[in-house]
Enzyme design. Structure first.
Site, PDB file in Angstrom:
ATOM      1  N   HIS A  56     -11.303  -6.387 -21.585  1.00  0.00           N
ATOM      2  CA  HIS A  56     -12.752  -6.539 -21.888  1.00  0.00           C
ATOM      3  C   HIS A  56     -12.990  -7.355 -21.337  1.00  0.00           C
ATOM      4  O   HIS A  56     -12.852  -8.835 -21.273  1.00  0.00           O
ATOM      5  CB  HIS A  56     -12.870  -7.150 -23.559  1.00  0.00           C
ATOM      6  CG  HIS A  56     -14.202  -7.288 -23.998  1.00  0.00           C
ATOM      7  ND1 HIS A  56     -14.632  -6.974 -25.041  1.00  0.00           N
ATOM      8  CD2 HIS A  56     -15.398  -8.507 -23.838  1.00  0.00           C
ATOM      9  CE1 HIS A  56     -16.105  -6.852 -25.176  1.00  0.00           C
ATOM     10  NE2 HIS A  56     -15.865  -8.211 -24.448  1.00  0.00           N
ATOM     11  N   HIS A  58     -16.687  -9.703 -18.726  1.00  0.00           N
ATOM     12  CA  HIS A  58     -17.825 -10.221 -18.640  1.00  0.00           C
ATOM     13  C   HIS A  58     -18.319 -10.416 -17.191  1.00  0.00           C
ATOM     14  O   HIS A  58     -17.731 -11.770 -16.720  1.00  0.00           O
ATOM     15  CB  HIS A  58     -18.647 -10.743 -19.072  1.00  0.00           C
ATOM     16  CG  HIS A  58     -19.099 -10.626 -20.830  1.00  0.00           C
ATOM     17  ND1 HIS A  58     -19.988  -9.512 -21.834  1.00  0.00           N
ATOM     18  CD2 HIS A  58     -18.223 -10.935 -21.449  1.00  0.00           C
ATOM     19  CE1 HIS A  58     -19.889  -9.737 -22.533  1.00  0.00           C
ATOM     20  NE2 HIS A  58     -18.759  -9.990 -23.206  1.00  0.00           N
ATOM     21  N   GLN A 151     -27.434  -7.126 -24.944  1.00  0.00           N
ATOM     22  CA  GLN A 151     -26.500  -8.311 -25.072  1.00  0.00           C
ATOM     23  C   GLN A 151     -28.365  -8.536 -26.294  1.00  0.00           C
ATOM     24  O   GLN A 151     -27.438  -9.705 -27.159  1.00  0.00           O
ATOM     25  CB  GLN A 151     -27.082  -8.921 -23.741  1.00  0.00           C
ATOM     26  CG  GLN A 151     -26.917 -10.627 -24.630  1.00  0.00           C
ATOM     27  CD  GLN A 151     -25.130 -11.052 -24.578  1.00  0.00           C
ATOM     28  OE1 GLN A 151     -24.483 -11.217 -24.230  1.00  0.00           O
ATOM     29  NE2 GLN A 151     -25.298 -10.853 -26.243  1.00  0.00           N
ATOM     30  N   HIS A 209     -19.041  -4.528 -28.775  1.00  0.00           N
ATOM     31  CA  HIS A 209     -19.074  -6.069 -29.861  1.00  0.00           C
ATOM     32  C   HIS A 209     -19.153  -5.938 -31.038  1.00  0.00           C
ATOM     33  O   HIS A 209     -20.286  -5.115 -31.397  1.00  0.00           O
ATOM     34  CB  HIS A 209     -19.618  -6.991 -29.343  1.00  0.00           C
ATOM     35  CG  HIS A 209     -19.455  -7.314 -27.712  1.00  0.00           C
ATOM     36  ND1 HIS A 209     -19.835  -6.684 -26.164  1.00  0.00           N
ATOM     37  CD2 HIS A 209     -19.067  -8.404 -27.383  1.00  0.00           C
ATOM     38  CE1 HIS A 209     -19.268  -7.726 -25.147  1.00  0.00           C
ATOM     39  NE2 HIS A 209     -19.744  -8.549 -25.710  1.00  0.00           N
ATOM     40  N   GLU A 212     -18.328  -9.389 -34.342  1.00  0.00           N
ATOM     41  CA  GLU A 212     -17.863 -10.639 -33.466  1.00  0.00           C
ATOM     42  C   GLU A 212     -18.378 -11.572 -34.406  1.00  0.00           C
ATOM     43  O   GLU A 212     -20.069 -13.026 -33.721  1.00  0.00           O
ATOM     44  CB  GLU A 212     -18.887 -11.486 -32.033  1.00  0.00           C
ATOM     45  CG  GLU A 212     -17.558 -12.347 -31.235  1.00  0.00           C
ATOM     46  CD  GLU A 212     -17.322 -12.258 -29.988  1.00  0.00           C
ATOM     47  OE1 GLU A 212     -18.466 -11.715 -29.414  1.00  0.00           O
ATOM     48  OE2 GLU A 212     -16.946 -13.295 -28.932  1.00  0.00           O
ATOM     49  N   ASP A 308     -12.541 -11.417 -22.126  1.00  0.00           N
ATOM     50  CA  ASP A 308     -13.811 -11.430 -22.544  1.00  0.00           C
ATOM     51  C   ASP A 308     -14.701 -12.620 -21.117  1.00  0.00           C
ATOM     52  O   ASP A 308     -15.892 -12.216 -20.316  1.00  0.00           O
ATOM     53  CB  ASP A 308     -13.533 -12.497 -23.727  1.00  0.00           C
ATOM     54  CG  ASP A 308     -15.501 -12.268 -24.297  1.00  0.00           C
ATOM     55  OD1 ASP A 308     -16.011 -10.842 -23.492  1.00  0.00           O
ATOM     56  OD2 ASP A 308     -15.210 -12.537 -25.494  1.00  0.00           O
TER      57      ASP A 308
HETATM   58 ZN   LIG Z   1     -18.246  -9.569 -24.477  1.00  0.00          ZN
END
Ligand SMILES: [Zn+2]
Length: 425
Positions: A56, A58, A151, A209, A212, A308
């Site tokens: 995971h 970005h 997002q 996701h 979270e 992450d």
């Molecule tokens: Zn993430």
């Protein structure tokens, strides 16, 4: 043979093993191998592992920390707000340069496969196009798998629905989502249903996701598991983060874990990231906010650990070292039992390799000759010391190399050099 590693230790506990490599593949794994090779490396007392895998990440946001300014509250929501400000200012070339620089760091530390989410709610899809270019540029040395990540919300963003499809049409590998960020619980559940249907139609994997948040009432993972079963996607769907599970009622969590098992849901926890982002509205005691890693592992689910963030609006630290992530997981999850620490090592190697569907991964005969030699002697020492990656090998070729770390001392009646990995005799 092209290369033989002599006398290494393997993650399963075997010691003093030779690994023979020919034509980019592992052709033999045995003690006292009677063969010669064009090159031989003595790795006695060192751990040989298949490469680290980050389940995971970005890559589109990495190495932007401080632009336009640092995240002062440390919350997920300030991170999202900062990213909203930054996104329109980023060019294709900037995305590519940062991602390539980060991949260099990753390779240097034996991290040779990354699943990266990429924001699809940018009107021009600049980040998507840039990361597709990066995937192509790094493919000889790093497996990069890309997730279409809305997002700003699949339903909440006015361009969420069309842009996700466009990103998949351009060649993004996996369907993403962010149900807890949709306007309502109902719309969150609806987004999960629609996104899983897209994956089923296109024959793709899913990685969302999911939940979270510290809100125990955030139960989208339940919908994700149910949709996985309904659509026959078992084993191909990942729930990332799942931090609300930390705060859930134990009775409900137990039922939920059973449902997740039935769906063969892949789980990814991000302990370094979530230790910073979660519990921010608590006074004391402050919740840890990592999902229930030991319980999920015990139930037989395939649990991986992800990084992450590396220096982005959500996380100012991390450096591409998956052993940092395992180290944090051991502490946050109270996983200091020896078997549990070994499981944490698997959660940054073989477990995520399974989640990503990497072929030819491992130390068996016939696997790709992708290997990392560490200065530590076993997986627990690797987590404890996070030692030098002495050799990083991809398809039988050394692509990164590092000197063993030694400390020079100037003390009366004490040794002139020490190695932190050497045990007392
Ligand atoms: Zn993430």
């Amino acid at each position: 043979m092209d290369l033989i590693l002599r006398g290494g230790n393997l993650p399963d506990g075997r010691e003093n093993v030779d690994i023979g490599i020919e034509s980019a593949k592992i052709v033999v794994v045995e003690a006292n191998l009677q063969a010669t090779a064009a090159a031989e490396i003595d790795v006695r007392g060192r751990l040989i592992t298949p490469p680290f895998v980050d389940a995971h990440f970005h890559l589109d946001a990495t190495l932007t920390a401080g632009k336009p300014r640092f995240n002062q509250t440390g919350t997920l929501l300030e991170g999202i707000a900062l990213w909203e400000e930054l996104k329109p200012t980023l060019s294709f070339d900037d995305y590519v340069a940062r991602a390539l620089q980060y991949c260099d760091w990753a390779v240097g530390q034996g991290l040779l496969a990354i699943r990266s989410h990429v924001d699809t709610t940018d009107p021009d899809l600049t980040g998507v196009k840039a990361l597709l270019e990066v995937r192509e540029q790094v493919k000889s040395y790093l497996d990069l798998q890309l997730v279409a990540f809305p997002q700003d919300g699949y339903l909440r963003s006015p361009i969420g629905i069309p842009n996700l499809s466009k990103a998949l049409d351009l060649g993004i590998d996996v369907v993403g989502g962010i149900p807890h960020f949709e306007r309502t619980q109902t719309e969150g559940a609806e987004s999960v249903r629609l996104l899983c249907e897209i994956a089923a139609e296109r024959g793709l994997m899913v990685d969302m996701h999911c939940d979270e948040t510290d809100d125990p009432a955030s139960r989208h993972v339940e919908v994700l598991a149910a949709e996985t079963i309904r659509l026959g996607l078992q084993g191909r769907v990942t729930g990332s983060h799942l931090t609300s599970m930390h705060s859930m009622d134990n009775y409900y969590a137990r039922k939920l874990i059973g449902l997740m098992s039935e769906a063969d849901l892949q789980v990814v926890a991000n302990p370094t990231a979530n230790m910073l982002l979660m519990g921010r509205h608590d006074s004391y005691p402050k919740r840890r906010g990592m999902t229930r890693v030991p319980e999920l592992m015990q139930a037989g689910l395939n649990v991986s650990l992800g990084q992450d963030s590396v220096m982005d609006p959500w996380g100012p630290l991390n450096a591409g070292d998956m052993l940092d992530v395992a180290h944090m997981a051991v502490h946050v999850g109270h996983m200091s039992g020896r078997d549990q620490m070994l499981s944490c090592f698997k959660a940054i190697t073989e477990h995520p390799a399974r989640t990503l569907g990497l072929e030819g991964y491992g130390l068996e005969t016939g696997c790709h000759a992708d290997l990392v030699v560490l200065q530590g002697e076993d997986p627990v020492e690797a987590i404890r010391l996070r030692p030098s990656r002495l050799y990083v090998i991809r398809r039988g070729k050394i692509i990164a190399q590092n000197e063993p770390t030694r400390i020079h001392l100037d003390l009366p009646s004490r040794p002139p050099t020490i190695d932190l990995g050497l045990k007392p005799t």
